[in-house]
Scaffold this motif. Structure first.
Motif, PDB file in Angstrom:
ATOM      1  N   ARG A 243      30.930 152.923 117.958  1.00  0.00           N
ATOM      2  CA  ARG A 243      31.884 153.133 117.392  1.00  0.00           C
ATOM      3  C   ARG A 243      33.034 152.123 117.883  1.00  0.00           C
ATOM      4  O   ARG A 243      34.074 151.595 117.461  1.00  0.00           O
ATOM      5  N   LYS A 244      33.106 152.100 119.343  1.00  0.00           N
ATOM      6  CA  LYS A 244      33.948 151.242 119.968  1.00  0.00           C
ATOM      7  C   LYS A 244      33.896 149.730 119.397  1.00  0.00           C
ATOM      8  O   LYS A 244      34.981 149.026 119.467  1.00  0.00           O
ATOM      9  N   LEU A 245      32.776 149.214 119.363  1.00  0.00           N
ATOM     10  CA  LEU A 245      32.354 147.783 118.864  1.00  0.00           C
ATOM     11  C   LEU A 245      33.036 147.694 117.399  1.00  0.00           C
ATOM     12  O   LEU A 245      33.550 146.747 117.034  1.00  0.00           O
ATOM     13  N   CYS A 246      32.585 148.687 116.705  1.00  0.00           N
ATOM     14  CA  CYS A 246      32.948 148.436 115.243  1.00  0.00           C
ATOM     15  C   CYS A 246      34.759 148.644 115.194  1.00  0.00           C
ATOM     16  O   CYS A 246      35.248 147.759 114.444  1.00  0.00           O
ATOM     17  N   VAL A 251      34.839 146.108 111.903  1.00  0.00           N
ATOM     18  CA  VAL A 251      33.570 146.510 111.254  1.00  0.00           C
ATOM     19  C   VAL A 251      33.395 147.808 110.814  1.00  0.00           C
ATOM     20  O   VAL A 251      33.727 148.851 111.590  1.00  0.00           O
ATOM     21  N   HIS A 252      33.247 148.270 109.450  1.00  0.00           N
ATOM     22  CA  HIS A 252      33.180 149.950 109.327  1.00  0.00           C
ATOM     23  C   HIS A 252      32.113 150.470 109.730  1.00  0.00           C
ATOM     24  O   HIS A 252      30.807 149.683 109.766  1.00  0.00           O
ATOM     25  N   LEU A 253      31.972 151.626 110.214  1.00  0.00           N
ATOM     26  CA  LEU A 253      30.778 152.368 110.739  1.00  0.00           C
ATOM     27  C   LEU A 253      30.177 153.101 109.808  1.00  0.00           C
ATOM     28  O   LEU A 253      30.887 154.230 109.384  1.00  0.00           O
ATOM     29  N   ILE A 276      32.172 161.393 117.259  1.00  0.00           N
ATOM     30  CA  ILE A 276      32.986 160.277 116.765  1.00  0.00           C
ATOM     31  C   ILE A 276      33.104 160.453 115.344  1.00  0.00           C
ATOM     32  O   ILE A 276      32.363 161.429 114.592  1.00  0.00           O
ATOM     33  N   SER A 277      34.046 159.691 114.745  1.00  0.00           N
ATOM     34  CA  SER A 277      33.993 159.699 113.258  1.00  0.00           C
ATOM     35  C   SER A 277      33.801 158.487 112.401  1.00  0.00           C
ATOM     36  O   SER A 277      34.160 157.277 113.179  1.00  0.00           O
TER      37      SER A 277
END
Ligand code: PLP
Length: 453
Positions: A243-246, A251-253, A276-277
């Motif tokens: 999630r953090k990288l996105c 970048v969408h998760l 997370i969302s």
């Protein structure tokens, strides 16, 4: 089988091309003609009972012929069976979205209806690409996905999938996806223990984001459980790191909760374990309790707003399916949500899961070919190996899992292993007696094949 039964079987073989099957196998193992279902049980034409411990491909959530869902669908059937969903709507779809919005991870509030899991993945991928295109990042044309991923069978969904069994032959026509080495807790390349590894395997994702993040629209993942890969389970930490990288790389998760959603992991959604969302969540399978084919790609206000403009700007999401928002499916889905809440199903399933997992461990742990037992919620998987010290798999030509499957069928249990991974993913309403029975039957089937007794 009586003669009527065998006539039906012959007609089946005359006409039907069954999914995910080498049809020649059916010469020896004939299709089982199911006449009716009740709870966790299916009853064949010749009167034999089968316990559906795979939830009919993971979609049956609350038992077959659940009275409440059946009545909801029947009522809807006499009111409105279907209506075009562009510019028209109906209360069952509206109520369903409203109810779902109360249980979804924060920020997911716009609902795009499709009619099967693969098509929800396609919708999510197109939506993500178009979002970036319309917000000044037309270079974001690529997708990332994990090794061993499964996201469905259509060309786009198959492209992000990473299980060669399903995709190998089609490689020449698939999208060129950036493949991230995903978590593999049983055969951890770092030799770490998942309990305190701190998701070190996120390293490979990091380097891929550094290299290709700027050109990537979205990463598609199955949160916590890579189901088709053999119920491979990984830590919430990996998910929150992703999630953090996105966020860092815009970048969408895309969380494919098609198999993991609806309480399968002990919480409503697998994403809830990591708190997370995602930017887009895909749902299907449990969504209608396994009653009707329907799926959703649910997204945020932010993504939705990037498509919201005067018509002539050409920013609309021109994506449709004939059966988008089908009222019968919505009626079933709405009733499923009510049952989950009113009957406290997920909480009860969590308690059952403790029992189920401990019984499975007791039964299977000591067998010489049991390499790994993993579980989350009511999902339990037993990975069989030729040598448990070296974790060497069986020669796949032996089709060990398939042999066990056939034995278990004789005992009235539907196992359908993934390769040599025997797994249980039953309806959440399964009771103790049935758990006991399927464990015993699976164990005996395994011993008959592996030990010849
Ligand atoms: C089943 C599944 C799909 C595909 O759904 P279909 O309805 O079979 O097209 C996609 N992703 C996951 C994780 C699944 O388990």
């Amino acid at each position: 089988m009586d003669s009527v039964g065998s006539q039906i079987v012959n007609k089946d073989l005359k006409y039907i091309w069954h999914p995910c099957s080498q049809m020649m196998d059916y010469e020896e193992l004939k299709p089982v003609i199911i006449e009716r279902g009740q709870g966790v049980n299916l009853f064949s034409y010749d009167g034999k009972k089968y316990i559906d411990v795979v939830s009919s491909w993971w979609c049956n959530l609350l038992g077959h012929c659940n009275e409440r869902i059946s009545n909801a669908v029947k009522k809807q059937l006499d009111t409105l069976e279907h209506v075009i969903f562009a510019n028209f709507s109906h209360t069952k779809a509206i109520e369903l979205c409203e109810e779902l919005s109360h249980v979804l991870p924060e920020g997911l509030e716009k609902f795009c209806f499709t009619d099967n899991g693969s098509s929800a993945i396609e919708a999510a991928m197109k939506m993500s690409f178009q979002y970036h295109y319309q917000t000044g990042n037309p270079q974001k044309t690529r997708f990332m996905a994990l090794t061993d991923a499964y996201h469905g069978e259509t060309i786009g969904a198959l492209s992000v999938g990473g299980v060669d069994l399903y995709s190998q032959i089609y490689k020449p026509v698939l999208l060129d996806v950036i493949r991230i080495q995903g978590p593999d807790c049983y055969r951890c390349p770092y030799g770490l223990n998942p309990k305190d590894c701190n998701a070190r395997c996120i390293e490979h994702a990091k380097s891929c984001f550094e290299k290709w993040g700027n050109n990537t629209a979205a990463i598609v993942i199955e949160p916590l459980v890579q189901a088709a890969a053999g119920m491979k389970i990984y830590s919430p930490k990996y998910l929150s790191d992703l999630r953090k990288l996105c966020d860092e790389y815009n970048v969408h998760l895309i969380a494919d909760e098609i198999a993991t959603g609806y309480g399968r992991t002990g919480k409503m959604f697998a994403c809830d374990h990591a708190e997370i969302s995602p930017d887009i969540m895909c749902l299907s399978k449990g969504l209608t309790g396994g009653y009707m084919p329907m799926a959703l790609a649910i997204t945020t206000r932010k993504i939705y707003d990037a498509f919201y403009a005067p018509y002539n700007e050409g920013k609309a999401f021109m994506h449709s399916h004939t059966y988008s928002g089908n009222p019968l499916a919505c009626a079933a889905a709405l009733e499923v949500l009510k049952i989950l809440e009113e009957e406290n199903v997920i909480e009860k399933a969590r308690k059952k899961a403790l029992y189920f997992n401990s019984q499975i461990k007791d039964k299977f742990s000591n067998h010489k070919n049991v390499g790994d037992i993993r579980s989350i919620g009511l999902i339990n998987a037993i990975e069989l190996v030729d040598d448990r010290n070296t974790k060497t798999p069986f020669n796949s030509n032996l089709r060990t899992g398939y042999q066990i499957y056939k034995k278990a069928l004789e005992k009235g249990v539907i196992l359908r292993p993934l390769g040599d991974v025997i797994y249980f993913n039953p309806p959440l309403i399964i009771e103790k007696a049935d758990m006991d029975y399927v464990i015993q039957a699976a164990y005996e089937s395994m011993c008959e094949i592996l030990d010849g007794k």
